[in-house]
Structure formats: C-alpha cells, structure tokens
Design an enzyme around this catalytic site. Structure first.
Site, mmCIF file in Angstrom:
data_model
loop_
_atom_site.group_PDB
_atom_site.id
_atom_site.type_symbol
_atom_site.label_atom_id
_atom_site.label_comp_id
_atom_site.label_asym_id
_atom_site.label_seq_id
_atom_site.Cartn_x
_atom_site.Cartn_y
_atom_site.Cartn_z
ATOM 1 N N THR A 70 48.862 44.827 34.775
ATOM 2 C CA THR A 70 47.547 45.157 35.328
ATOM 3 C C THR A 70 46.452 44.863 34.311
ATOM 4 O O THR A 70 45.437 44.234 34.638
ATOM 5 C CB THR A 70 47.505 46.644 35.744
ATOM 6 O OG1 THR A 70 48.482 46.849 36.773
ATOM 7 C CG2 THR A 70 46.130 47.037 36.264
ATOM 8 N N CYS A 327 52.916 49.471 44.384
ATOM 9 C CA CYS A 327 51.538 49.855 44.078
ATOM 10 C C CYS A 327 50.813 50.334 45.319
ATOM 11 O O CYS A 327 49.833 51.053 45.242
ATOM 12 C CB CYS A 327 50.789 48.672 43.482
ATOM 13 S SG CYS A 327 51.754 47.894 42.215
HETATM 14 N N1 PLP Z 1 51.067 41.651 39.264
HETATM 15 C C1 PLP Z 1 52.142 41.652 40.068
HETATM 16 C C2 PLP Z 1 52.450 40.440 40.899
HETATM 17 C C3 PLP Z 1 52.972 42.780 40.137
HETATM 18 O O1 PLP Z 1 54.025 42.776 40.944
HETATM 19 C C4 PLP Z 1 52.654 43.912 39.331
HETATM 20 C C5 PLP Z 1 53.458 45.141 39.408
HETATM 21 O O2 PLP Z 1 53.998 45.477 40.432
HETATM 22 C C6 PLP Z 1 51.525 43.841 38.488
HETATM 23 C C7 PLP Z 1 50.759 42.692 38.485
HETATM 24 C C8 PLP Z 1 51.142 44.982 37.617
HETATM 25 O O3 PLP Z 1 51.973 45.084 36.485
HETATM 26 P P1 PLP Z 1 52.105 46.477 35.693
HETATM 27 O O4 PLP Z 1 52.945 47.369 36.553
HETATM 28 O O5 PLP Z 1 52.768 46.115 34.400
HETATM 29 O O6 PLP Z 1 50.734 46.991 35.479
#
Ligand code: PLP
Length: 388
Positions: A70, A327
């Site tokens: 993120t 998410c």
């Molecule tokens: N981008 C994608 C495609 C994801 O699947 C995710 C997490 O599910 C993220 C970004 C975010 O990553 P993080 O959980 O390390 O913040």
C-alpha cells in the site's frame, strides 16, 4: 485446514524468519548509528537492497524499502505525479485501469480531490484485460504518470505490461505497475518490462506483513510522502525496518529461484482445479482471463448463492478462501473489479476466489474441489429447498 487464500497473505518462510532473527535480537542496531551495531544493521540493509535489485535487474539505489504494498503504491502514484507537476504544472492528468487495487485507485482519487488532477480510467474487457490501444488513445501531453497493475488480486488476470509501458515510454510518461500479486509468479525484470516504477509487498511471498519495496528508475523524481531524517535517499524517512527488509529480500530471492518450476507446476494444478469446478458445479462461471492469469488464482461466480455463504460452508468443510479482495472484506457492495468486467452486481455478489501458495498439492486441490461442489449445492438448497 486447506489454505486457499494466498492472495490475501502467506505464512513467513522459515528461511526468511531465520534471516531476520539476528536483526530483531543480537544485531538490533539502528542503521544510521555510527557504531558497530549500527554498521552491522546498515550492512544487512545494504545486502538486502542488493538482493532485491538482483531479482528486479536494477541498481541497489533504485530500491526503496516501504511498509508494504500500500505504501509503495501510494509513493509511486502520489510521489511521481506530484514531482512531475512540481516540475511542469501543466501535467495534471494520470491514467489508471478500472481494476486497480484501492492502494492505487484511492491514491489517484486523492490527487484528484486535493491536487486538482484529472484521472483517466482505462476500461477492461470481459476477461479483465486493459488494451494497449485504449492507453494509446488516452495518454497525452498533460499525462503526469500511468499506473496499471501487473496481475489482478481478485481475478488473477495478467496485463501486457511490457507493451503498455512501451506506449508510456513513447510519450515520455513514467509508468508504474503494482506487482504485489505478480511477485513470486511472474518475471520482475524491470528492464525487460520497461517500467519506471514497480511495487512489491513482502507478505504475499513469504516475508512478514509490513514490508515492501518500491523500485523507481534512475533519476525519476519522487516527492516523498513521509518526511523526517532522510532515510531511503530521502524518498521515505523513518528508521528502516531492517529485519523486514532482510526477510523480504530472502523470500524474494528464494521465490525467484523457484519460480520457473513452481509457476509451471501450480499453473497445471490450477487448470485441473478450474476444470473440476466447471465440470462438477452447475452454472459455475470462471472470472478473469482463461490463459493470461496468475498460476495461483482461480476465481468464480456461483449464481444462486451468496459468496459469503459459500465461504462459511467451505470453512466448515475445512477449506479457507475469500470472496474477493481481503481489503474489501466486510463490504456488502459488489466488487468493483467484477462490475468493471461487465458482470451483473447480483452475480458479482456470488464471487469466490481460491488462491494458492507455491506448496499447494494436487491432493489438497482435489479435496477442495469436492468441498466446493458440496458447499455450493448446500447453499443453493438452502436458498431454494424445493429445487434440491
Ligand atoms: N496491491 C495489490 C494488488 C494487493 O493485492 C495488495 C494486498 O492485498 C496491495 C497492493 C497492498 O499490499 P499490502 O497489504 O502490503 O499493503
């Protein structure tokens, strides 16, 4: 329990845990300290950075450690767009796809809301593919940056990143890709892909949650989001998560070495799993591209159910998976990704995503496919008992 939710997260690999342990215990120094403990931490961080750079085929100085995917996405989208606009105020548009992760989508919306950018959203076809022509049609002299994900987290569709990045390059526009789901399964060679920025998250490939990387090419300017002591070449201040960086680098190196074999093996198992589900569950609908998809993702809609009820039944039967993106969990709204594919909202509510770790076995997937048939049957019977 059969764990089919690897796109949400993965367990920390033993090798990553062992590699990080010293930096949580005896070698606990701050890499900015000028004594031996600090120097040991700085050396470990430098080695972790070189390890990541080797897999990405870039220079160590092009690797910024972040607190996860993120933050890497936020830094890429906001950081590149704001730096470009600071240099040339007429650059006030950014391009994303209709199926980006919220980390990219919401960063773009922030730029729109707070900094007056316009966001051009590229549509996807029924398989979730972005077209190179669509990017060519929309990119222009005001485009500050483009961000298109490598592989989608809900449906697994893999985009033609090298071709898309080539269009951006023709226009001199920086191109970022969110490679969080691609890491461990697809090439991350940033030179071959031709991308200017690429995000990775540690916890999707066997490192702990809260570790991530943003690659940014050479002298590409990135406006920092976190200000302070100037760590990470001033792109991301804050005392570095040395142990997390060491673990991420270790897990990335191992998954990269294993990738050719595991990607082929898991793709084969995924195809068998998809075949079994389509053959045994009436009206099951595969979502995403049939071939251009991650080895690790099989996603379906099961009309006549609710995805959440199928998940509950599956968990009773010992299978853990997800109704889409972790998410978006807890939200009743249909997945914007599935809606962007043209799937009706009531069908999108029936989505279930199965995602595999690299250690998944044929026996587990056979058992899981049988559980899916049972779970969907039970939920449909409950919904309309006379039909059963
Ligand atoms: N981008 C994608 C495609 C994801 O699947 C995710 C997490 O599910 C993220 C970004 C975010 O990553 P993080 O959980 O390390 O913040």
């Amino acid at each position: 329990m059969i764990f089919l939710d690897a796109a949400a997260t993965t367990p920390v690999r033993r090798e990553a845990l062992e590699a990080m342990w010293p930096y949580l215990s005896g070698e606990f120094g701050n890499p900015s300290s000028h004594h031996s403990l600090g120097e040991a931490a700085a050396a470990a961080l430098a080695e972790a950075r070189s390890g990541v750079a080797k897999v990405l085929n870039c220079r160590a100085g092009e690797v910024t450690f972040t607190s996860g995917g993120t933050e890497a996405d936020n830094l890429a989208v906001k950081g590149i767009a704001l730096a470009r606009q600071a240099a040339a105020p007429s650059l006030n548009r950014i391009v994303i796809s209709a199926i980006e992760h919220p980390a990219v989508e919401e960063s773009a919306r922030y730029l729109e809301r707070v900094h007056g950018f316009a966001v051009d959203v590229l549509p996807v076809d029924g398989d979730g593919m972005v077209s190179v022509e669509a990017l060519r049609a929309v990119i222009g002299p005001k485009t500050a940056m483009v961000s298109i994900m490598y592989a989608n987290n809900e449906i697994g569709t893999v985009q033609p990143i090298a071709a898309l990045a080539a269009v951006a390059r023709e226009h001199g526009v920086p191109f970022h890709t969110d490679a969080v789901q691609a890491a461990g399964w697809l090439t991350l060679d940033v030179r071959a892909l031709g991308v200017d920025a690429l995000s990775i998250s540690g916890h999707k490939l066997g490192a702990p949650k809260g570790s991530g990387v943003l690659f940014t090419r050479g002298r590409l300017r990135v406006e920092p989001l976190v200000h302070g002591g100037g760590q990470e070449r001033a792109k991301r201040s804050g005392t570095e998560n040395v142990a997390g960086a060491v673990a991420l680098s270790t897990a990335l190196r191992l998954s990269h070495a294993e990738q050719p074999e595991q990607a082929a093996r898991v793709s084969e198992l995924r195809n068998q799993f998809i075949g079994r589900i389509l053959a045994t569950v009436p009206d099951a609908l595969l979502t995403g591209h049939r071939k251009q998809r991650l080895p690790s993702v099989a996603s379906f809609c099961f009309p006549g159910t609710s995805g959440e009820s199928v998940l509950l039944e599956l968990e009773r039967l010992g299978v853990v998976c997800s109704s889409g993106s972790a998410c978006a969990a807890g939200s009743d709204a249909p997945s914007p990704v599935l809606v962007a594919l043209g799937i009706a909202p009531e069908t999108a509510q029936t989505a279930v995503r199965f995602s595999f770790t690299s250690t998944i076995t044929d026996a587990e997937l056979e058992q899981a496919a049988a559980a899916v048939e049972t779970a969907v049957g039970r939920v449909r019977n409950l919904a309309s008992p006379q039909a059963g």
